[in-house]
Scaffold this active site. Sequence first.
Site, PDB file in Angstrom:
ATOM      1  N   ASP A  20     -22.198 -15.827 -21.268  1.00 54.39           N
ATOM      2  CA  ASP A  20     -22.342 -15.097 -22.536  1.00 54.39           C
ATOM      3  C   ASP A  20     -21.757 -13.686 -22.426  1.00 54.39           C
ATOM      4  O   ASP A  20     -21.823 -13.067 -21.372  1.00 54.39           O
ATOM      5  CB  ASP A  20     -23.836 -15.031 -22.889  1.00 54.39           C
ATOM      6  CG  ASP A  20     -24.056 -14.648 -24.341  1.00 54.39           C
ATOM      7  OD1 ASP A  20     -23.083 -14.641 -25.119  1.00 54.39           O
ATOM      8  OD2 ASP A  20     -25.210 -14.350 -24.699  1.00 54.39           O
ATOM      9  N   ASN A  69     -21.082 -24.117 -31.807  1.00 57.64           N
ATOM     10  CA  ASN A  69     -19.890 -23.255 -31.766  1.00 57.64           C
ATOM     11  C   ASN A  69     -18.827 -23.631 -32.810  1.00 57.64           C
ATOM     12  O   ASN A  69     -17.917 -22.844 -33.086  1.00 57.64           O
ATOM     13  CB  ASN A  69     -19.251 -23.257 -30.372  1.00 57.64           C
ATOM     14  CG  ASN A  69     -20.003 -22.415 -29.356  1.00 57.64           C
ATOM     15  OD1 ASN A  69     -19.968 -22.663 -28.159  1.00 57.64           O
ATOM     16  ND2 ASN A  69     -20.721 -21.394 -29.822  1.00 57.64           N
TER      17      ASN A  69
HETATM   18  C1  FPP Z   1     -19.984 -16.804 -25.115  1.00 58.62           C
HETATM   19  O1  FPP Z   1     -19.470 -15.547 -25.453  1.00 58.62           O
HETATM   20  C2  FPP Z   1     -18.978 -17.676 -24.563  1.00 58.62           C
HETATM   21  C3  FPP Z   1     -18.538 -18.822 -25.157  1.00 58.62           C
HETATM   22  C4  FPP Z   1     -19.013 -19.311 -26.467  1.00 58.62           C
HETATM   23  C5  FPP Z   1     -17.501 -19.664 -24.547  1.00 58.62           C
HETATM   24  C6  FPP Z   1     -17.418 -19.703 -23.060  1.00 58.62           C
HETATM   25  C7  FPP Z   1     -16.019 -20.067 -22.726  1.00 58.62           C
HETATM   26  C8  FPP Z   1     -15.283 -19.571 -21.706  1.00 58.62           C
HETATM   27  C9  FPP Z   1     -15.827 -18.683 -20.688  1.00 58.62           C
HETATM   28  C10 FPP Z   1     -13.841 -19.890 -21.567  1.00 58.62           C
HETATM   29  C11 FPP Z   1     -13.419 -21.304 -21.299  1.00 58.62           C
HETATM   30  C12 FPP Z   1     -14.306 -22.122 -20.460  1.00 58.62           C
HETATM   31  C13 FPP Z   1     -13.921 -22.850 -19.392  1.00 58.62           C
HETATM   32  C14 FPP Z   1     -14.861 -23.745 -18.686  1.00 58.62           C
HETATM   33  C15 FPP Z   1     -12.561 -22.777 -18.876  1.00 58.62           C
HETATM   34  P1  FPP Z   1     -19.622 -15.027 -26.943  1.00 58.62           P
HETATM   35  O2  FPP Z   1     -18.327 -15.201 -27.638  1.00 58.62           O
HETATM   36  O3  FPP Z   1     -20.782 -15.687 -27.612  1.00 58.62           O
HETATM   37  O4  FPP Z   1     -19.931 -13.516 -26.667  1.00 58.62           O
HETATM   38  P2  FPP Z   1     -20.704 -12.478 -27.599  1.00 58.62           P
HETATM   39  O5  FPP Z   1     -22.120 -12.986 -27.707  1.00 58.62           O
HETATM   40  O6  FPP Z   1     -20.589 -11.206 -26.846  1.00 58.62           O
HETATM   41  O7  FPP Z   1     -19.976 -12.460 -28.911  1.00 58.62           O
END
Ligand code: FPP
Length: 241
Positions: A20, A69
């Site tokens: 996150d 998502n």
């Molecule tokens: C949360 O950050 C993260 C995600 C929804 C996606 C996680 C994906 C990756 C790390 C990249 C690809 C994955 C792999 C396995 C290669 P957020 O966008 O919710 O952050 P925020 O809460 O700060 O907005």
Amino acid sequence: MTLPEIDKERLPKNVAIIMDGNGRWAKKHGVGRAAGHEAGAKSVRAAVEACRQLGGIKSLTLYAFSTENWRRSKVEVETLFRLLSKYIKIEIDNIHKENIRVVFMGRLGALSARALRDINYSMELTKNNTAMLLCIAMNYGARAEITDATQAIAAEVRAGTLQVEDIDEACFARHLYAPEISDVDLMIRTSGEMRISNFLLWQLSYAELVPLPVLWPDFRKQHLYEAIAEYQARSRRFGGR
Ligand code: FPP
């Protein structure tokens, strides 16, 4: 930087991470959300390498894309799937060389043909590897998983291959997407948040939850070691005394 003391004899067997903070990292650095996810994809390597190098960790499960998502913008959803394909392309040979088996869990049937092609390629290539399991949750929701397991069990009962009396916790766990990780020991969430967010509701029953203040794109091996040190400092009683 001093590394925390880790007892190699008491490593968590199954580790899960809610990655996150990509969006907040992007905002902090004055770049777009896509750049935040891109930086986050690089941290995945640190997490996988750190777990593999410690030796005794059996599985690492990463929450890459949830059933919720899809509510994000079309552009952001596309970015996440593009990054997944890019990650597989760049990392899969190394993952294979490290004897790591990759599995994906979630409602995979709803994914694009391209994503499925890359996912199936990585699972097929690594299917006989034995050193560690890397489980990537894609279009995953824990309630969906429990619903799907229940449907699979009901179908077996209807077909006469399973008796109602034989449905116990072990039977239920066998019907989850990845039965190997049915007991998570350590669950890390980065960015300091304290939510489960529909992740592994069955598997987390006795997990130690460790929130880390670091944003996911800044996650390095050191942070995994800190979480394990915190896990080892806790006393796990599983409901006993
Ligand atoms: C949360 O950050 C993260 C995600 C929804 C996606 C996680 C994906 C990756 C790390 C990249 C690809 C994955 C792999 C396995 C290669 P957020 O966008 O919710 O952050 P925020 O809460 O700060 O907005």
